[in-house]
Design a protein around this motif. Sequence first.
Motif, PDB file in Angstrom:
ATOM      1  N   THR A 213       1.019   7.385  15.831  1.00  0.00           N
ATOM      2  CA  THR A 213       0.243   7.884  16.976  1.00  0.00           C
ATOM      3  C   THR A 213      -0.539   9.156  16.625  1.00  0.00           C
ATOM      4  O   THR A 213      -1.738   9.267  16.899  1.00  0.00           O
ATOM      5  CB  THR A 213       1.224   8.182  18.139  1.00  0.00           C
ATOM      6  N   GLU A 214       0.150  10.115  15.970  1.00  0.00           N
ATOM      7  CA  GLU A 214      -0.483  11.415  15.711  1.00  0.00           C
ATOM      8  C   GLU A 214      -1.645  11.295  14.739  1.00  0.00           C
ATOM      9  O   GLU A 214      -2.629  12.031  14.837  1.00  0.00           O
ATOM     10  CB  GLU A 214       0.553  12.410  15.134  1.00  0.00           C
ATOM     11  N   VAL A 215      -1.532  10.366  13.787  1.00  0.00           N
ATOM     12  CA  VAL A 215      -2.612  10.206  12.798  1.00  0.00           C
ATOM     13  C   VAL A 215      -3.861   9.647  13.494  1.00  0.00           C
ATOM     14  O   VAL A 215      -4.988  10.076  13.227  1.00  0.00           O
ATOM     15  CB  VAL A 215      -2.154   9.320  11.620  1.00  0.00           C
TER      16      VAL A 215
ATOM     17  N   MET B 193       0.824  -1.218   0.000  1.00  0.00           N
ATOM     18  CA  MET B 193       0.000   0.000   0.000  1.00  0.00           C
ATOM     19  C   MET B 193       0.859   1.270   0.000  1.00  0.00           C
ATOM     20  O   MET B 193       0.715   2.116  -0.881  1.00  0.00           O
ATOM     21  CB  MET B 193      -0.940   0.011   1.212  1.00  0.00           C
ATOM     22  N   THR B 194       1.758   1.397   0.958  1.00  0.00           N
ATOM     23  CA  THR B 194       2.542   2.628   1.123  1.00  0.00           C
ATOM     24  C   THR B 194       3.454   2.878  -0.084  1.00  0.00           C
ATOM     25  O   THR B 194       3.921   1.936  -0.726  1.00  0.00           O
ATOM     26  CB  THR B 194       3.391   2.539   2.418  1.00  0.00           C
ATOM     27  N   GLU B 195       3.697   4.165  -0.347  1.00  0.00           N
ATOM     28  CA  GLU B 195       4.564   4.560  -1.470  1.00  0.00           C
ATOM     29  C   GLU B 195       5.678   5.480  -0.970  1.00  0.00           C
ATOM     30  O   GLU B 195       5.563   6.060   0.117  1.00  0.00           O
ATOM     31  CB  GLU B 195       3.697   5.266  -2.529  1.00  0.00           C
TER      32      GLU B 195
ATOM     33  N   GLY C 176       1.099   7.583   2.254  1.00  0.00           N
ATOM     34  CA  GLY C 176       1.755   7.231   3.516  1.00  0.00           C
ATOM     35  C   GLY C 176       0.682   7.312   4.578  1.00  0.00           C
ATOM     36  O   GLY C 176      -0.298   6.564   4.530  1.00  0.00           O
ATOM     37  N   SER C 177       0.813   8.302   5.478  1.00  0.00           N
ATOM     38  CA  SER C 177      -0.253   8.512   6.465  1.00  0.00           C
ATOM     39  C   SER C 177      -1.581   8.768   5.761  1.00  0.00           C
ATOM     40  O   SER C 177      -2.637   8.398   6.264  1.00  0.00           O
ATOM     41  CB  SER C 177       0.073   9.735   7.337  1.00  0.00           C
ATOM     42  N   ASP C 178      -1.511   9.410   4.619  1.00  0.00           N
ATOM     43  CA  ASP C 178      -2.725   9.750   3.870  1.00  0.00           C
ATOM     44  C   ASP C 178      -2.829   8.852   2.629  1.00  0.00           C
ATOM     45  O   ASP C 178      -2.215   9.125   1.602  1.00  0.00           O
ATOM     46  CB  ASP C 178      -2.641  11.233   3.452  1.00  0.00           C
TER      47      ASP C 178
ATOM     48  N   ALA D  42       6.723   1.381  -1.057  1.00  0.00           N
ATOM     49  CA  ALA D  42       7.831   1.450  -0.083  1.00  0.00           C
ATOM     50  C   ALA D  42       7.418   0.816   1.246  1.00  0.00           C
ATOM     51  O   ALA D  42       6.230   0.741   1.553  1.00  0.00           O
ATOM     52  CB  ALA D  42       8.235   2.906   0.147  1.00  0.00           C
ATOM     53  N   PHE D  43       8.400   0.378   1.988  1.00  0.00           N
ATOM     54  CA  PHE D  43       8.181  -0.233   3.324  1.00  0.00           C
ATOM     55  C   PHE D  43       7.370  -1.521   3.234  1.00  0.00           C
ATOM     56  O   PHE D  43       6.596  -1.826   4.148  1.00  0.00           O
ATOM     57  CB  PHE D  43       7.451   0.738   4.280  1.00  0.00           C
ATOM     58  N   ILE D  44       7.511  -2.269   2.139  1.00  0.00           N
ATOM     59  CA  ILE D  44       6.648  -3.440   1.967  1.00  0.00           C
ATOM     60  C   ILE D  44       7.258  -4.622   2.730  1.00  0.00           C
ATOM     61  O   ILE D  44       8.181  -5.297   2.261  1.00  0.00           O
ATOM     62  CB  ILE D  44       6.423  -3.741   0.465  1.00  0.00           C
ATOM     63  N   THR D  45       6.694  -4.849   3.895  1.00  0.00           N
ATOM     64  CA  THR D  45       7.218  -5.864   4.820  1.00  0.00           C
ATOM     65  C   THR D  45       7.089  -7.254   4.210  1.00  0.00           C
ATOM     66  O   THR D  45       6.016  -7.627   3.709  1.00  0.00           O
ATOM     67  CB  THR D  45       6.454  -5.812   6.153  1.00  0.00           C
ATOM     68  N   GLY D  46       8.181  -7.988   4.293  1.00  0.00           N
ATOM     69  CA  GLY D  46       8.154  -9.397   3.905  1.00  0.00           C
ATOM     70  C   GLY D  46       8.162  -9.644   2.417  1.00  0.00           C
ATOM     71  O   GLY D  46       8.073 -10.802   1.987  1.00  0.00           O
TER      72      GLY D  46
HETATM   73  C1  LIG Z   1       8.563  -1.129  10.012  1.00  0.00           C
HETATM   74  C2  LIG Z   1       7.498  -0.700   9.055  1.00  0.00           C
HETATM   75  C3  LIG Z   1       6.782  -1.652   8.338  1.00  0.00           C
HETATM   76  C4  LIG Z   1       5.809  -1.244   7.412  1.00  0.00           C
HETATM   77  N1  LIG Z   1       5.159  -2.204   6.654  1.00  0.00           N
HETATM   78  C5  LIG Z   1       4.310  -1.816   5.673  1.00  0.00           C
HETATM   79  C6  LIG Z   1       3.729  -2.770   4.785  1.00  0.00           C
HETATM   80  O1  LIG Z   1       3.965  -3.969   4.892  1.00  0.00           O
HETATM   81  N2  LIG Z   1       2.908  -2.324   3.803  1.00  0.00           N
HETATM   82  C7  LIG Z   1       2.622  -1.022   3.635  1.00  0.00           C
HETATM   83  O2  LIG Z   1       1.859  -0.689   2.722  1.00  0.00           O
HETATM   84  N3  LIG Z   1       3.169  -0.075   4.454  1.00  0.00           N
HETATM   85  C8  LIG Z   1       4.009  -0.439   5.454  1.00  0.00           C
HETATM   86  N4  LIG Z   1       4.597   0.490   6.291  1.00  0.00           N
HETATM   87  C9  LIG Z   1       4.339   1.904   6.050  1.00  0.00           C
HETATM   88  C10 LIG Z   1       3.531   2.598   7.139  1.00  0.00           C
HETATM   89  O3  LIG Z   1       2.191   2.219   7.055  1.00  0.00           O
HETATM   90  C11 LIG Z   1       3.785   4.096   6.969  1.00  0.00           C
HETATM   91  O4  LIG Z   1       5.126   4.338   7.357  1.00  0.00           O
HETATM   92  C12 LIG Z   1       2.845   4.943   7.771  1.00  0.00           C
HETATM   93  O5  LIG Z   1       1.544   4.869   7.240  1.00  0.00           O
HETATM   94  C13 LIG Z   1       3.283   6.418   7.763  1.00  0.00           C
HETATM   95  O6  LIG Z   1       3.472   6.864   6.466  1.00  0.00           O
HETATM   96  P1  LIG Z   1       4.847   7.629   6.097  1.00  0.00           P
HETATM   97  O7  LIG Z   1       5.977   6.775   6.555  1.00  0.00           O
HETATM   98  O8  LIG Z   1       4.808   7.987   4.666  1.00  0.00           O
HETATM   99  O9  LIG Z   1       4.852   8.914   7.002  1.00  0.00           O
HETATM  100  P2  LIG Z   1       4.303  10.377   6.595  1.00  0.00           P
HETATM  101  O10 LIG Z   1       2.975  10.254   5.927  1.00  0.00           O
HETATM  102  O11 LIG Z   1       5.384  11.100   5.879  1.00  0.00           O
HETATM  103  O12 LIG Z   1       4.080  11.028   8.036  1.00  0.00           O
HETATM  104  C14 LIG Z   1       5.205  11.390   8.862  1.00  0.00           C
HETATM  105  C15 LIG Z   1       4.711  11.800  10.237  1.00  0.00           C
HETATM  106  O13 LIG Z   1       3.854  12.941  10.106  1.00  0.00           O
HETATM  107  C16 LIG Z   1       2.941  12.967  11.191  1.00  0.00           C
HETATM  108  N5  LIG Z   1       1.573  13.097  10.659  1.00  0.00           N
HETATM  109  C17 LIG Z   1       1.067  12.635   9.493  1.00  0.00           C
HETATM  110  N6  LIG Z   1      -0.248  12.946   9.385  1.00  0.00           N
HETATM  111  C18 LIG Z   1      -0.572  13.626  10.511  1.00  0.00           C
HETATM  112  C19 LIG Z   1      -1.759  14.218  11.012  1.00  0.00           C
HETATM  113  N7  LIG Z   1      -2.921  14.146  10.335  1.00  0.00           N
HETATM  114  N8  LIG Z   1      -1.711  14.858  12.210  1.00  0.00           N
HETATM  115  C20 LIG Z   1      -0.570  14.915  12.934  1.00  0.00           C
HETATM  116  N9  LIG Z   1       0.598  14.367  12.511  1.00  0.00           N
HETATM  117  C21 LIG Z   1       0.590  13.732  11.328  1.00  0.00           C
HETATM  118  C22 LIG Z   1       3.116  11.640  11.957  1.00  0.00           C
HETATM  119  O14 LIG Z   1       3.926  11.873  13.097  1.00  0.00           O
HETATM  120  C23 LIG Z   1       3.851  10.780  10.959  1.00  0.00           C
HETATM  121  O15 LIG Z   1       4.645   9.767  11.600  1.00  0.00           O
HETATM  122  C24 LIG Z   1       5.546   0.125   7.238  1.00  0.00           C
HETATM  123  C25 LIG Z   1       6.259   1.082   7.984  1.00  0.00           C
HETATM  124  C26 LIG Z   1       7.231   0.677   8.876  1.00  0.00           C
HETATM  125  C27 LIG Z   1       7.992   1.721   9.634  1.00  0.00           C
END
Ligand SMILES: Cc1cc2nc3c(=O)[nH]c(=O)nc-3n(C[C@H](O)[C@H](O)[C@H](O)COP(=O)(O)OP(=O)(O)OC[C@H]3O[C@@H](n4cnc5c(N)ncnc54)[C@H](O)[C@@H]3O)c2cc1C
Length: 394
Positions: free
Chosen positions: A373-375, A128-130, A138-140, A162-166
């Motif tokens: 946590t923040e999301v 899912m994540t890019e 990512g968060s969105d 990106a971050f595609i576990t396994g």
């Molecule tokens: C170890 C690990 C394994 C993962 N495995 C997978 C997987 O298997 N498949 C997959 O698809 N994804 C995976 N992920 C991705 C994970 O779901 C994303 O890292 C996560 O959704 C956050 O997206 P981002 O890293 O792009 O952070 P960003 O979207 O860049 O956000 C960065 C930070 O901004 C803050 N933030 C964002 N939005 C808000 C808001 N609305 N209010 C306040 N603060 C905010 C938060 O503190 C957040 O941590 C993995 C991530 C990790 C670290």
Amino acid sequence: MGVGQTRAAELAAKVERFVREVVVPYEQDPRRNTHGPLDTLVDELREKARAAGVLSPHILPDGGHLTQRETAMVLKKSGLSPLGPLACNTAAPDEGNMFLLGKVGSPAQKAQFLAPLVAGHARSAFLMTEPAADGGAGSDPSMMQTTAKLDGNHWVINGRKAFITGYAGAKVGIVMARTGTPEKMAATMFLVDLPNPAIKLERVLDTIDSSMPGGHSVLTLENLRLPPDAILGEVDEGFKYAQIRLSPARLSHCMRWHGAATRAQEIATAYVCKRQAFGKLLIDHEGVGFQLADNLIDLKQAELMIDWCADVLDSGSLGTAESSMAKVAVSDALFRVADRCVQVMGGTGVTQDSIVEQVFREIRAFRIYDGPTEVHKWSLAKKIKRDQLQGGSK
Ligand SMILES: Cc1cc2nc3c(=O)[nH]c(=O)nc-3n(C[C@H](O)[C@H](O)[C@H](O)COP(=O)(O)OP(=O)(O)OC[C@H]3O[C@@H](n4cnc5c(N)ncnc54)[C@H](O)[C@@H]3O)c2cc1C
């Protein structure tokens, strides 16, 4: 205790015995790679779990699933070692992917993709994540850039993940891609056999955690061509299915890491009840004893939060708000527990002589994945506002 919980208590005891007696001795195995344990180690541990009758313990013999409350009892025990979940096949992302396939997969998809996962003969990845550098999801998740377009009756998928576990070593992939229209953004989930020549592994990221086989990968999907029967569920319903997967999946992380933090507390307790400083045992120094007491309180509160959220999910609710609350409370509490365990063990706490150091690293990452946590707090704040504006002042 009801019939179900008695069944789960027996299973949990069996899993605990297996993890403590069989899995823990593997904790210093050199096949624990920095990008996650190697598949030779996974296969060896799963063979032992199969023989002990604790492989996929959360899946019932008829293909059904334990209730979430029962799952909590079993998964906490599988988490007593960072290697326990992958030995017992209760690890992420497979556990969440199996849950989703069980809920949404067609009979043919279950036979092709779910059966080998439940049997512990395959691993899976959820795409899912890019990459943040591309401005992708990512968060969105609505920022998703990977597209799936119809060409004849086939779908052609292009994008980066990106971050595609396994992913490295996985045999089953669930790909989320953008469908819908420019006016109405939607996403669809696709099932794909892995490896596939149209998916290129760019690199495995060097991350703080190291418990998940295959690590976390950056991928390019270039003209991945899939037939209509690769769609999981319905077209344009990907976000709905992500919700179905997410609440139980994030709760199951809480369960497993609760087990790991409990074990860290046991190790730290053993250390401070043996080690002396300034003429007495460390535990007899209030500054140390209070830290372990705070851990006990955090662990109990986390356990109650997990059980409460599990009951909400078992009632048939999606539990979106409740799983957000549980994820924030539990991940933050377990992180405090792991941090205090490191601290009271002094230098030993930051070495790899015990799993305490790893548990600390793993739970740090857990505060980011499955929603930072923040999301979760932000989405709860939106709900508070919505409820207030809809319900009026009380
Ligand atoms: C170890 C690990 C394994 C993962 N495995 C997978 C997987 O298997 N498949 C997959 O698809 N994804 C995976 N992920 C991705 C994970 O779901 C994303 O890292 C996560 O959704 C956050 O997206 P981002 O890293 O792009 O952070 P960003 O979207 O860049 O956000 C960065 C930070 O901004 C803050 N933030 C964002 N939005 C808000 C808001 N609305 N209010 C306040 N603060 C905010 C938060 O503190 C957040 O941590 C993995 C991530 C990790 C670290």
